[in-house]
Design a protein around this motif. Structure first.
Motif, mmCIF file in Angstrom:
data_model
loop_
_atom_site.group_PDB
_atom_site.id
_atom_site.type_symbol
_atom_site.label_atom_id
_atom_site.label_comp_id
_atom_site.label_asym_id
_atom_site.label_seq_id
_atom_site.Cartn_x
_atom_site.Cartn_y
_atom_site.Cartn_z
ATOM 1 N N PHE A 38 0.855 -1.190 0.000
ATOM 2 C CA PHE A 38 0.000 0.000 0.000
ATOM 3 C C PHE A 38 0.891 1.240 0.000
ATOM 4 O O PHE A 38 1.910 1.281 0.686
ATOM 5 C CB PHE A 38 -0.936 0.006 1.213
ATOM 6 C CG PHE A 38 -2.182 -0.791 0.994
ATOM 7 C CD1 PHE A 38 -3.359 -0.177 0.613
ATOM 8 C CD2 PHE A 38 -2.171 -2.169 1.147
ATOM 9 C CE1 PHE A 38 -4.512 -0.910 0.392
ATOM 10 C CE2 PHE A 38 -3.311 -2.916 0.929
ATOM 11 C CZ PHE A 38 -4.485 -2.282 0.556
ATOM 12 N N ALA A 39 0.494 2.225 -0.800
ATOM 13 C CA ALA A 39 1.250 3.474 -0.934
ATOM 14 C C ALA A 39 0.254 4.625 -0.987
ATOM 15 O O ALA A 39 -0.932 4.420 -1.278
ATOM 16 C CB ALA A 39 2.093 3.439 -2.204
ATOM 17 N N PRO A 40 0.710 5.850 -0.730
ATOM 18 C CA PRO A 40 -0.202 6.997 -0.805
ATOM 19 C C PRO A 40 -0.889 7.090 -2.169
ATOM 20 O O PRO A 40 -0.274 6.863 -3.208
ATOM 21 C CB PRO A 40 0.726 8.197 -0.585
ATOM 22 C CG PRO A 40 1.872 7.638 0.197
ATOM 23 C CD PRO A 40 2.067 6.242 -0.327
ATOM 24 N N LYS A 41 -2.180 7.410 -2.160
ATOM 25 C CA LYS A 41 -2.962 7.589 -3.388
ATOM 26 C C LYS A 41 -2.596 8.954 -3.970
ATOM 27 O O LYS A 41 -2.845 9.983 -3.344
ATOM 28 C CB LYS A 41 -4.458 7.515 -3.060
ATOM 29 C CG LYS A 41 -5.347 7.812 -4.231
ATOM 30 C CD LYS A 41 -5.811 6.544 -4.874
ATOM 31 C CE LYS A 41 -6.696 6.819 -6.063
ATOM 32 N NZ LYS A 41 -6.050 6.540 -7.323
ATOM 33 N N PRO A 42 -2.002 9.003 -5.174
ATOM 34 C CA PRO A 42 -1.513 10.276 -5.721
ATOM 35 C C PRO A 42 -2.573 11.356 -5.912
ATOM 36 O O PRO A 42 -2.283 12.529 -5.764
ATOM 37 C CB PRO A 42 -0.906 9.886 -7.074
ATOM 38 C CG PRO A 42 -0.642 8.434 -6.987
ATOM 39 C CD PRO A 42 -1.663 7.877 -6.031
ATOM 40 N N THR A 43 -3.808 10.982 -6.236
ATOM 41 C CA THR A 43 -4.837 11.995 -6.497
ATOM 42 C C THR A 43 -5.782 12.179 -5.307
ATOM 43 O O THR A 43 -6.854 12.757 -5.450
ATOM 44 C CB THR A 43 -5.660 11.633 -7.751
ATOM 45 O OG1 THR A 43 -6.323 10.389 -7.523
ATOM 46 C CG2 THR A 43 -4.776 11.541 -8.985
ATOM 47 N N SER A 44 -5.361 11.697 -4.141
ATOM 48 C CA SER A 44 -6.220 11.765 -2.959
ATOM 49 C C SER A 44 -6.413 13.197 -2.478
ATOM 50 O O SER A 44 -5.506 14.022 -2.526
ATOM 51 C CB SER A 44 -5.634 10.933 -1.820
ATOM 52 O OG SER A 44 -6.510 10.965 -0.712
ATOM 53 N N LEU A 45 -7.618 13.468 -2.016
ATOM 54 C CA LEU A 45 -7.949 14.735 -1.367
ATOM 55 C C LEU A 45 -8.031 14.533 0.143
ATOM 56 O O LEU A 45 -8.383 15.453 0.879
ATOM 57 C CB LEU A 45 -9.279 15.265 -1.917
ATOM 58 C CG LEU A 45 -9.310 15.469 -3.436
ATOM 59 C CD1 LEU A 45 -10.721 15.771 -3.912
ATOM 60 C CD2 LEU A 45 -8.340 16.546 -3.862
ATOM 61 N N THR A 46 -7.712 13.295 0.582
ATOM 62 C CA THR A 46 -7.751 12.921 1.990
ATOM 63 C C THR A 46 -6.351 12.502 2.421
ATOM 64 O O THR A 46 -5.769 11.590 1.834
ATOM 65 C CB THR A 46 -8.717 11.735 2.210
ATOM 66 O OG1 THR A 46 -10.021 12.094 1.757
ATOM 67 C CG2 THR A 46 -8.781 11.328 3.674
ATOM 68 N N GLU A 47 -5.824 13.170 3.427
ATOM 69 C CA GLU A 47 -4.491 12.819 3.910
ATOM 70 C C GLU A 47 -4.485 11.376 4.407
ATOM 71 O O GLU A 47 -5.436 10.911 5.020
ATOM 72 C CB GLU A 47 -4.113 13.762 5.057
ATOM 73 C CG GLU A 47 -2.668 13.649 5.469
ATOM 74 C CD GLU A 47 -2.277 14.697 6.492
ATOM 75 O OE1 GLU A 47 -1.465 14.362 7.358
ATOM 76 O OE2 GLU A 47 -2.788 15.825 6.410
ATOM 77 N N SER A 48 -3.459 10.665 4.100
ATOM 78 C CA SER A 48 -3.186 9.286 4.534
ATOM 79 C C SER A 48 -3.990 8.216 3.788
ATOM 80 O O SER A 48 -3.958 7.051 4.170
ATOM 81 C CB SER A 48 -3.352 9.114 6.052
ATOM 82 O OG SER A 48 -4.711 9.075 6.432
#
Length: 121
Positions: A18-28
């Motif tokens: 699992f890695a950070p979602k690049p287009t996320s608007l939610t931290e973590s």
């Protein structure tokens, strides 16, 4: 010819880290995936994807996507505000080439995806 067992027991297919979602608007918010098959011309990809709860933008301008939800729940909304859909286990979501919008993952989600691009001529 593909080994049809490649698509067996999709709920248990091992994923990458699992890695950070690049287009996320939610931290973590994080995601992981595993590719199961790629066409010889690299235009079609089939795989399994998981994502933790949160909100992210999505862009399918280069390729359309078929999503079969295995577990979890989300709401998918068109970027033009033209509608939204709640999805959950067993649902099929079709995002045609050219679609853009936003996903809100409510419960940790796993989906089978088929991404298909058409060559630009």
């Amino acid at each position: 010819m593909i080994d049809l067992r490649t698509f067996a027991d999709l709920a248990s297919v091992p994923l990458g880290e699992f890695a950070p979602k690049p287009t996320s608007l939610t931290e973590s918010q994080t995601e992981a995936s595993a590719l199961l098959w790629i066409s010889a011309d690299d235009q079609t990809k089939i795989g399994v994807w998981e994502c933790t709860p949160g909100r992210f933008t999505a862009d399918r301008t280069a390729a359309g996507e078929y999503c079969h939800i295995l577990f979890g729940r989300a709401t998918v909304t068109n970027s033009d505000g033209g509608g939204s859909r709640d999805i959950g286990p067993g649902d099929l979501l079709v995002l045609p080439q050219g679609w853009t919008g936003e996903w809100v993952i409510h419960d940790h989600m796993r989906k089978l995806f088929v991404i298909s691009a058409t060559p630009i001529e």
